[in-house]
Design a protein around this motif. Structure first.
Motif, PDB file in Angstrom:
ATOM      1  N   PRO A 146       0.807  -1.230   0.000  1.00 56.03           N
ATOM      2  CA  PRO A 146       0.000   0.000   0.000  1.00 56.03           C
ATOM      3  C   PRO A 146       0.835   1.273   0.000  1.00 56.03           C
ATOM      4  CG  PRO A 146      -0.256  -1.206   2.082  1.00 56.03           C
ATOM      5  CD  PRO A 146       0.438  -2.113   1.134  1.00 56.03           C
ATOM      6  N   VAL A 150       0.663   4.155  -3.039  1.00 53.67           N
ATOM      7  CA  VAL A 150       0.340   5.559  -2.789  1.00 53.67           C
ATOM      8  C   VAL A 150       1.531   6.454  -3.144  1.00 53.67           C
ATOM      9  CG1 VAL A 150      -0.326   7.248  -1.038  1.00 53.67           C
ATOM     10  CG2 VAL A 150      -1.342   4.967  -1.015  1.00 53.67           C
ATOM     11  N   THR A 182       3.308   7.098   3.509  1.00 54.93           N
ATOM     12  CA  THR A 182       3.239   6.385   4.792  1.00 54.93           C
ATOM     13  C   THR A 182       2.220   7.045   5.703  1.00 54.93           C
ATOM     14  OG1 THR A 182       5.567   5.748   4.589  1.00 54.93           O
ATOM     15  CG2 THR A 182       4.566   5.563   6.766  1.00 54.93           C
ATOM     16  N   VAL A 184      -0.391   8.762   4.796  1.00 61.72           N
ATOM     17  CA  VAL A 184      -1.726   8.487   4.262  1.00 61.72           C
ATOM     18  C   VAL A 184      -2.185   7.079   4.643  1.00 61.72           C
ATOM     19  CG1 VAL A 184      -3.030   8.093   2.136  1.00 61.72           C
ATOM     20  CG2 VAL A 184      -1.564  10.097   2.342  1.00 61.72           C
ATOM     21  N   VAL A 185      -1.310   6.093   4.442  1.00 64.16           N
ATOM     22  CA  VAL A 185      -1.662   4.704   4.735  1.00 64.16           C
ATOM     23  C   VAL A 185      -1.953   4.515   6.218  1.00 64.16           C
ATOM     24  CG1 VAL A 185      -0.780   2.333   4.773  1.00 64.16           C
ATOM     25  CG2 VAL A 185      -0.445   3.759   2.744  1.00 64.16           C
ATOM     26  N   ARG A 187      -2.936   6.799   8.384  1.00 63.70           N
ATOM     27  CA  ARG A 187      -4.190   7.472   8.742  1.00 63.70           C
ATOM     28  C   ARG A 187      -5.400   6.635   8.339  1.00 63.70           C
ATOM     29  NH1 ARG A 187      -1.228  12.039   7.288  1.00 63.70           N
ATOM     30  NH2 ARG A 187      -2.091  12.081   5.171  1.00 63.70           N
ATOM     31  N   ARG A 188      -5.287   5.952   7.211  1.00 63.83           N
ATOM     32  CA  ARG A 188      -6.377   5.079   6.784  1.00 63.83           C
ATOM     33  C   ARG A 188      -6.603   3.958   7.795  1.00 63.83           C
ATOM     34  NH1 ARG A 188      -4.740   4.226   0.419  1.00 63.83           N
ATOM     35  NH2 ARG A 188      -5.423   6.283  -0.358  1.00 63.83           N
ATOM     36  N   MET A 189      -5.543   3.596   8.523  1.00 67.37           N
ATOM     37  CA  MET A 189      -5.634   2.538   9.536  1.00 67.37           C
ATOM     38  C   MET A 189      -5.972   3.094  10.908  1.00 67.37           C
ATOM     39  SD  MET A 189      -2.212   0.451   8.326  1.00 67.37           S
ATOM     40  CE  MET A 189      -2.378  -0.812   9.604  1.00 67.37           C
ATOM     41  N   GLY A 190      -6.227   4.391  10.971  1.00 64.99           N
ATOM     42  CA  GLY A 190      -6.586   5.017  12.230  1.00 64.99           C
ATOM     43  C   GLY A 190      -5.405   5.380  13.102  1.00 64.99           C
ATOM     44  N   GLN A 192      -2.020   7.865  13.877  1.00 63.48           N
ATOM     45  CA  GLN A 192      -1.496   9.202  13.654  1.00 63.48           C
ATOM     46  C   GLN A 192      -0.002   9.232  13.978  1.00 63.48           C
ATOM     47  OE1 GLN A 192      -3.167  11.740  12.300  1.00 63.48           O
ATOM     48  NE2 GLN A 192      -5.044  10.520  12.163  1.00 63.48           N
TER      49      GLN A 192
END
Length: 257
Positions: A146, A150, A182, A184-185, A187-190, A192
């Motif tokens: 991923p 991205v 990194t 972005v990926v 953040r998609r997984m919750g 920060q």
């Protein structure tokens, strides 16, 4: 980029692509970045404001050479196009072949992603999402694909800026794209994880942190510009996609003005 994608898909559908299904997206992405590089280089080398006809020539030549150099077309296709195109396009094609870069930011992505994966388990903000170091390490190992995908899209978007393709070292642009990807990926997984912390991973390997931050800002500028253009499209103005559709087409493997 629209032209390159359309030509690549047409070649694949007709069995004239050399790319396997597994590598098709990678080849198409590389061709887009190369095409942007050729257009930006030609514009930078021009002393006069290019006319619409001249831009069509640049785009046609850039798309062809990018597709062929990326391995998208059978090499014989190039001779067919050069033989049948106008002299101006043929000359532009030859010029592009002569300046094709040895390395693109895409060529550095895997090495940088591997390095970030090694360092993520040492990041407290990342590890706190897992029961232990072993679980965090396993999770980090699963992020390669991923992040690569991205980061590749960031590179392709960034290639629409002459700053990124002509003025930034490919490995610096790649590192900035990986840091952004990194984030972005995760953040998609919750999760920060701060941008500064991600950049510090890359700085620890001898990269200049200020150059990295500047490159991240350049990518952000490209994104903001593209978003602005998309908003104009929604308001009824002509969009980059519409302009691309009006550009010369590669029809049936041959340039169509």
């Amino acid at each position: 980029r629209e032209l390159v994608r359309g030509a690549f898909n047409a070649a694949t559908a007709k069995g004239r692509s050399r790319a396997t299904d597994r590598k098709a997206s990678e080849v198409a992405l590389r061709a887009q970045v190369l095409a942007c590089y050729f257009v930006q280089a030609a514009l930078a080398d021009s002393e006069d404001e290019p006319t619409p006809d001249h831009l069509s020539v640049l785009v046609s030549a850039a798309a062809h050479v990018a597709l062929e150099a990326s391995g998208a077309f059978d090499m014989l296709l190039g001779n067919e196009i050069i033989g049948e195109a106008t002299a101006e396009v043929g000359n532009a094609v030859r010029d592009n072949f002569s300046i094709a870069p040895d390395l693109l930011p895409l060529d550095f992505l895997q090495e940088i992603v591997d390095s970030v994966e090694d360092k993520l388990p040492m990041c407290e903000a990342f590890c706190e999402n897992f029961p232990g170091l072993e679980a965090a390490t396993a999770a980090a190992r699963g992020l390669s694909d991923p992040i690569l995908q991205v980061a590749g899209r960031f590179i392709a978007d960034g290639a629409m800026s002459e700053v990124i393709v002509l003025s930034t070292e490919p490995n610096v642009a790649a590192a900035a794209a990986v840091a952004l990807a990194t984030g972005v990926v995760l953040r998609r997984m919750g999760m920060q994880v701060g941008a500064d912390e991600l950049l510090s991973f890359l700085e620890a390997e001898g990269r200049d942190i200020e150059l990295l931050r500047a490159s991240v800002a350049d990518f952000s500028d490209v994104f903001d510009t593209w978003r602005s253009l998309r908003q104009r499209q929604a308001s009824g103005n002509r969009s980059p996609r519409a302009a691309a559709r009006a550009a010369p087409k590669l029809a049936g493997g041959r340039l169509s003005p």
